[in-house]
Write a protein that holds these residues in place. Sequence first.
Motif, PDB file in Angstrom:
ATOM      1  N   TYR A 109       0.826  -1.213   0.000  1.00 19.75           N
ATOM      2  CA  TYR A 109       0.000   0.000   0.000  1.00 19.75           C
ATOM      3  C   TYR A 109       0.859   1.262   0.000  1.00 19.75           C
ATOM      4  N   GLY A 110       2.180   1.051  -0.127  1.00 23.30           N
ATOM      5  CA  GLY A 110       3.109   2.174  -0.184  1.00 23.30           C
ATOM      6  C   GLY A 110       3.909   2.129  -1.460  1.00 23.30           C
ATOM      7  N   GLY A 111       5.218   1.901  -1.332  1.00 24.81           N
ATOM      8  CA  GLY A 111       6.083   1.957  -2.509  1.00 24.81           C
ATOM      9  C   GLY A 111       6.014   0.743  -3.401  1.00 24.81           C
ATOM     10  N   GLY A 112       5.574  -0.388  -2.893  1.00 25.21           N
ATOM     11  CA  GLY A 112       5.469  -1.587  -3.716  1.00 25.21           C
ATOM     12  C   GLY A 112       6.809  -2.163  -4.118  1.00 25.21           C
ATOM     13  N   ARG A 113       7.796  -2.091  -3.234  1.00 22.91           N
ATOM     14  CA  ARG A 113       9.149  -2.565  -3.580  1.00 22.91           C
ATOM     15  C   ARG A 113       9.160  -4.057  -3.900  1.00 22.91           C
ATOM     16  N   ILE A 114       8.392  -4.844  -3.119  1.00 21.38           N
ATOM     17  CA  ILE A 114       8.432  -6.295  -3.309  1.00 21.38           C
ATOM     18  C   ILE A 114       7.864  -6.700  -4.665  1.00 21.38           C
ATOM     19  N   ILE A 115       6.970  -5.857  -5.185  1.00 20.28           N
ATOM     20  CA  ILE A 115       6.413  -6.081  -6.525  1.00 20.28           C
ATOM     21  C   ILE A 115       7.420  -5.648  -7.582  1.00 20.28           C
ATOM     22  N   ALA A 116       7.995  -4.450  -7.383  1.00 15.83           N
ATOM     23  CA  ALA A 116       8.968  -3.933  -8.349  1.00 15.83           C
ATOM     24  C   ALA A 116      10.182  -4.847  -8.469  1.00 15.83           C
ATOM     25  N   ASP A 117      10.547  -5.496  -7.372  1.00 15.04           N
ATOM     26  CA  ASP A 117      11.706  -6.391  -7.397  1.00 15.04           C
ATOM     27  C   ASP A 117      11.356  -7.799  -7.867  1.00 15.04           C
ATOM     28  N   GLY A 118      10.110  -8.019  -8.257  1.00 13.54           N
ATOM     29  CA  GLY A 118       9.707  -9.288  -8.856  1.00 13.54           C
ATOM     30  C   GLY A 118       9.568 -10.445  -7.896  1.00 13.54           C
ATOM     31  N   VAL A 119       9.460 -10.147  -6.601  1.00  8.85           N
ATOM     32  CA  VAL A 119       9.329 -11.230  -5.623  1.00  8.85           C
ATOM     33  C   VAL A 119       7.901 -11.757  -5.588  1.00  8.85           C
ATOM     34  N   VAL A 120       6.925 -10.843  -5.665  1.00  7.01           N
ATOM     35  CA  VAL A 120       5.507 -11.203  -5.681  1.00  7.01           C
ATOM     36  C   VAL A 120       4.893 -10.604  -6.941  1.00  7.01           C
ATOM     37  N   PRO A 121       4.156 -11.382  -7.734  1.00 10.37           N
ATOM     38  CA  PRO A 121       3.577 -10.864  -8.980  1.00 10.37           C
ATOM     39  C   PRO A 121       2.586  -9.731  -8.728  1.00 10.37           C
ATOM     40  N   VAL A 122       2.654  -8.706  -9.547  1.00 12.42           N
ATOM     41  CA  VAL A 122       1.793  -7.540  -9.359  1.00 12.42           C
ATOM     42  C   VAL A 122       0.319  -7.897  -9.474  1.00 12.42           C
ATOM     43  N   ASP A 123      -0.030  -8.767 -10.430  1.00 14.36           N
ATOM     44  CA  ASP A 123      -1.443  -9.096 -10.616  1.00 14.36           C
ATOM     45  C   ASP A 123      -1.997  -9.917  -9.463  1.00 14.36           C
ATOM     46  N   LEU A 124      -1.115 -10.671  -8.771  1.00 17.71           N
ATOM     47  CA  LEU A 124      -1.557 -11.446  -7.626  1.00 17.71           C
ATOM     48  C   LEU A 124      -2.021 -10.528  -6.506  1.00 17.71           C
ATOM     49  N   VAL A 125      -1.329  -9.403  -6.349  1.00 14.24           N
ATOM     50  CA  VAL A 125      -1.662  -8.447  -5.294  1.00 14.24           C
ATOM     51  C   VAL A 125      -2.807  -7.535  -5.728  1.00 14.24           C
ATOM     52  N   ARG A 126      -2.612  -6.810  -6.802  1.00 13.70           N
ATOM     53  CA  ARG A 126      -3.587  -5.783  -7.185  1.00 13.70           C
ATOM     54  C   ARG A 126      -4.821  -6.366  -7.850  1.00 13.70           C
ATOM     55  N   GLY A 127      -4.745  -7.644  -8.231  1.00 19.82           N
ATOM     56  CA  GLY A 127      -5.933  -8.316  -8.742  1.00 19.82           C
ATOM     57  C   GLY A 127      -6.703  -9.046  -7.666  1.00 19.82           C
ATOM     58  N   CYS A 128      -6.181  -9.028  -6.453  1.00 16.31           N
ATOM     59  CA  CYS A 128      -6.854  -9.705  -5.343  1.00 16.31           C
ATOM     60  C   CYS A 128      -8.092  -8.914  -4.927  1.00 16.31           C
ATOM     61  N   PRO A 129      -9.244  -9.585  -4.757  1.00 11.45           N
ATOM     62  CA  PRO A 129     -10.460  -8.863  -4.359  1.00 11.45           C
ATOM     63  C   PRO A 129     -10.315  -8.143  -3.013  1.00 11.45           C
ATOM     64  N   GLN A 130      -9.372  -8.595  -2.175  1.00 11.87           N
ATOM     65  CA  GLN A 130      -9.182  -7.974  -0.867  1.00 11.87           C
ATOM     66  C   GLN A 130      -8.190  -6.812  -0.890  1.00 11.87           C
ATOM     67  N   TYR A 131      -7.612  -6.531  -2.057  1.00  9.02           N
ATOM     68  CA  TYR A 131      -6.717  -5.372  -2.166  1.00  9.02           C
ATOM     69  C   TYR A 131      -7.575  -4.118  -2.251  1.00  9.02           C
ATOM     70  N   ARG A 132      -7.341  -3.190  -1.341  1.00 12.03           N
ATOM     71  CA  ARG A 132      -8.162  -1.979  -1.254  1.00 12.03           C
ATOM     72  C   ARG A 132      -7.326  -0.777  -1.681  1.00 12.03           C
ATOM     73  N   VAL A 133      -7.543  -0.338  -2.908  1.00 10.32           N
ATOM     74  CA  VAL A 133      -6.764   0.784  -3.426  1.00 10.32           C
ATOM     75  C   VAL A 133      -6.958   2.030  -2.564  1.00 10.32           C
ATOM     76  N   GLU A 134      -8.086   2.091  -1.858  1.00  3.20           N
ATOM     77  CA  GLU A 134      -8.363   3.246  -0.992  1.00  3.20           C
ATOM     78  C   GLU A 134      -7.358   3.368   0.149  1.00  3.20           C
ATOM     79  N   MET A 135      -6.621   2.306   0.439  1.00  2.11           N
ATOM     80  CA  MET A 135      -5.670   2.320   1.549  1.00  2.11           C
ATOM     81  C   MET A 135      -4.251   2.706   1.111  1.00  2.11           C
TER      82      MET A 135
END
Length: 477
Positions: A109-135
């Motif tokens: 919900y901040g810088g997204g370093r773990i996504i940018a570094d390819g450790v966790v796929p971006v679509d897995l996080v931001r495509g998750c129904p429980q991901y709240r962009v409002e946060m």
Amino acid sequence: MDFDAYDLDAAIYDEMFLPDGTTRGHCQPLYDTLSQLSAEEAGRIQERVTRSFSNEGITFTVYGDDEADERIIPVDCVPRILSAEEWRHLETGLTQRLAALNRFLEDVYGGGRIIADGVVPVDLVRGCPQYRVEMCGVPVSHGTWVAVCGTDLVRTNDGWLVLEDNLRVPSGVSYMIANRKVVKSSLRRLYRDCRVREVEQYGQVLLETLRELAPDGRPDPCIALLTPGVANSAFYEHIFLAQEIGAALVEGRDLLVNDGFVYMRTTEGLRRVDVIYRRVDDDFLDPLVFRSDSLLGVPGLLHAYKSGRVAMANAPGTGVADDKSVYAFVPDMIRYYLGEEPILANVETYLCRRPRDLEYTLDNLQDLVVKRVGESGGYGMLVGPQATPEERDAYAEELRADPAGFISQPVLALSRAPCVIEGRAEPRHVDLRPFVLHGRETRIVPGAFCRVALRRGSIVVNSSQGGGGKDLWVLEN
């Protein structure tokens, strides 16, 4: 109580006995006590424990297709015992795991370093129904996105494994305390002789944790427990915990937001609320932001929270970290954020979103447990070896239609512990849900809700699926 016909299987870890039938050292006093009971005496103790839960109305709700059914949770009177050394191992591993999960939430919900570094796929996080962009970009006190965590653990012959993390509105702690109260009173001398560590202070530890989250460090914050109401499956627990911590038990209609602050309606007028221990899912928290048809939440609540004028435990959006697909990456989170190897291992997990994992799952349905990534409580799950061919075929169609919605895992030989079944000892599969609290620091009460699959041969411990509970005794030394 008769142990003569107690079934030991070398492939399944037994909590009381070694494979050769020798009693584990820390369980010897319990075995000696149980062995001296007649079947009638064991049955009377079990009946007393069951009656106590019934008299106190300790219930849960099972949701069926047509209606909700309120039931007394079954409880077995034989405690499960862990040595001090075993507990220290779990405590260290759980503390490590929650630290990484809180760092992950702060990051995605901040810088997204773990996504940018390819450790966790971006679509897995931001495509998750429980991901709240409002946060996104919201500052969270002490980095405590998860203040209350209920992690499910299982033991096999290979050691301890984390089955899942419950980070949104974890429940069951009231059963831990209720189990202790009734079993302790039924086996008082044994309890005293074993020098069991106490769990009754959980309410005080929870209160201390919530106070630490108060905005501006308010010294005597007003705390409210937000419940969906009497129809919720865990309403008994909501009442219990509100009493334990001296919080007001409120529904959404009891709260309002004015000038950016949250207030509670009382007989003496409005009172400002500083901390909300919420037992309402994200979707229903604030109809101005999430589901507009929600009657359970409070209009404007998220704005007040984002402005730092009220604290919430747990923070909205934590569900992205207990999604069953994201779960597979928690060991990588521990290495990434903490620079450490995981103390507690995950269960091997196949993500059906990956074509190769989907193919493997479809080819081996008869040997796997398949779960929906967003479900809990044992709902929406297929236990391959116990399903009919027709059930597996129907489930395979659902898998093909929505691969990203499922994960699969091998069927585990969950450890077993003795239970009183018709006055004699029989082994049943068990798991463990300790409760990890985090404010300025991490605290774990030395106990857990031990769930037990009371149906012979079943490995499903959820109360909604026929499971029950046990007391867990952690020894002082």
